[in-house]
Design a protein around this motif. Sequence first.
Motif, PDB file in Angstrom:
ATOM      1  N   MET A 121      -2.304  -4.310  -7.026  1.00  0.00           N
ATOM      2  CA  MET A 121      -2.950  -3.295  -6.196  1.00  0.00           C
ATOM      3  C   MET A 121      -4.227  -2.772  -6.850  1.00  0.00           C
ATOM      4  SD  MET A 121      -1.451  -3.308  -3.375  1.00  0.00           S
ATOM      5  CE  MET A 121      -2.288  -1.926  -2.623  1.00  0.00           C
TER       6      MET A 121
ATOM      7  N   THR B 115      -7.659  -3.012  -4.674  1.00  0.00           N
ATOM      8  CA  THR B 115      -8.310  -1.778  -4.224  1.00  0.00           C
ATOM      9  C   THR B 115      -9.798  -1.969  -3.918  1.00  0.00           C
ATOM     10  OG1 THR B 115      -6.653  -0.416  -5.304  1.00  0.00           O
ATOM     11  CG2 THR B 115      -8.767   0.631  -4.818  1.00  0.00           C
TER      12      THR B 115
ATOM     13  N   ILE C   3      -9.976  -3.717  -0.581  1.00  0.00           N
ATOM     14  CA  ILE C   3      -9.588  -2.798   0.495  1.00  0.00           C
ATOM     15  C   ILE C   3     -10.732  -1.833   0.785  1.00  0.00           C
ATOM     16  CG2 ILE C   3      -8.013  -0.898   1.081  1.00  0.00           C
ATOM     17  CD1 ILE C   3      -5.858  -2.501  -0.585  1.00  0.00           C
TER      18      ILE C   3
ATOM     19  N   SER D 143       0.825  -1.211   0.000  1.00  0.00           N
ATOM     20  CA  SER D 143       0.000   0.000   0.000  1.00  0.00           C
ATOM     21  C   SER D 143       0.860   1.263   0.000  1.00  0.00           C
ATOM     22  CB  SER D 143      -0.931   0.014   1.207  1.00  0.00           C
ATOM     23  OG  SER D 143      -1.863  -1.029   1.111  1.00  0.00           O
TER      24      SER D 143
END
Length: 112
Positions: free
Chosen positions: A96, A100, A103, A35
């Motif tokens: 990532m 996302t 998250i 992150s």
Amino acid sequence: MLDTHTRVPVAEYDACPVTGIVRRMGERWTLLVLSLLARRAYRFNELHRAIEGISQRMLTRTLRTLEADGLVERTVFPTVPPSVEYRLSPRGAALMDSLTPLIDWAVTNSGR
């Protein structure tokens, strides 16, 4: 979809790429390191200062593992002493991008 009588062999489960990435993401410092590196490149000591509670040894180990997985790139600059910078690789950036939404979901649903 598996029926209720189908057993998944352990070797098949262990060989599954999804199992591998979930295990890697489940390691204590992996998501935090990724992150941070998703925001920008960091030098080692700068990254170490940004993560409260991680030892230099554990950060080194985490970065080496992520580099071996092709998720992080390490660049050594020819200075005295040498300085090292870490950044996400294109593969890490793609990961990532995929993480996302997960998250965001976790943050949104953390109060439940």
